[in-house]
Design a protein around this motif. Structure first.
Motif, short mmCIF file in Angstrom:
data_model
loop_
_atom_site.label_atom_id
_atom_site.label_comp_id
_atom_site.label_asym_id
_atom_site.label_seq_id
_atom_site.Cartn_x
_atom_site.Cartn_y
_atom_site.Cartn_z
N ARG A 183 71.90 119.98 -95.28
CA ARG A 183 72.61 121.17 -95.78
C ARG A 183 72.97 121.03 -97.23
N ARG A 184 72.99 119.79 -97.73
CA ARG A 184 73.31 119.55 -99.13
C ARG A 184 72.09 119.38 -100.00
N ASP A 221 72.04 114.48 -95.33
CA ASP A 221 72.61 115.76 -94.93
C ASP A 221 71.71 116.85 -95.51
#
Length: 229
Positions: free
Chosen positions: A228-229, A226
């Motif tokens: 976004r993390r 991910d």
């Protein structure tokens, strides 16, 4: 880059120019050498970017996947390979590689040559000893080249969008068009450069989304990351 530097400083809280024990240095591949170099150049206000393609100077009759630095010296874009020791006997200047010498070719140029039938795609890949090579590999590297040009300097083993290991399922026209635009942009076509940016922003097949499929050659594990993390 922050994470790489943090890892180094957690081991050795020393200036970056200070010598580290070789066994304890932060290890990386060509993408990481280039990432550090591009970060340093940008920090000093020098326009720079990473170039993804294939190098012919590491082994005879083989074209290794590779990443170079390209920076603006005030007059022209210069190709430099930060992995090469300047004192090494390479037979060419590794910090000013001639784009016409055939030492390094962008993924877009290699793909165009493959589509024209002028190269053997089986000679382009990670290593002569590994099956990670060929037409699908070159195809996917055009997409990685585009991502790096748009300042998404992904890992070379991150999968996304239109990437595939089977060209029978691929939209070959899409990658033909992107390769042609990349080559035109290299020749100074500003309209092609803008079209690349617009298509990258507007076509989800051409860029990483919220997640990428990571196939780590270090651990051998495959995972979904991910971003976004």
């Amino acid at each position: 880059m922050d994470r790489i530097l943090d890892t180094d400083q957690s081991r050795f809280p020393l200036p970056l120019a200070a010598e580290r024990p070789a066994a304890d240095r932060v290890a990386g591949c060509c993408r990481d050498h280039t990432l550090l170099s591009v970060a340093v150049l940008r920090q000093h206000g020098i326009p720079s970017r990473s170039r993804v393609g294939f190098a012919s100077y590491f082994a005879p009759d083989w074209h290794h996947d590779h990443v170079l630095v390209e920076y603006w010296d005030g007059r022209r874009w210069v190709w430099a390979d930060p992995e090469l020791d300047p004192a090494g006997d390479w037979g060419f200047d590794g910090y000013d590689i001639d784009p016409k010498a055939g030492l390094f070719d962008s993924a877009a140029r290699v793909w165009s040559a493959y589509r024209a039938g002028t190269i053997d795609p089986e000679l382009y890949g990670v290593s002569p000893e590994l099956p990670i090579r060929g037409d699908w590999f070159i195809h996917d590297y055009v997409l990685i080249e585009l991502a790096h040009r748009q300042k998404d300097e992904l890992l070379l083993w991150d999968g996304f969008g239109a990437m595939t290991e089977d060209l029978s399922t691929a939209d070959l026209t899409l990658v033909d068009e992107i390769a042609a635009l990349l080559l035109a942009a290299d020749d100074g076509d500003e309209a092609a450069e803008k079209t690349l940016a617009d298509r990258y922003a507007g076509d989800a097949r051409l860029r990483p989304g919220p997640q990428v499929h990571c196939m780590s050659p270090v651990s051998g594990a495959e995972s979904t990351v991910d971003l976004r993390r």
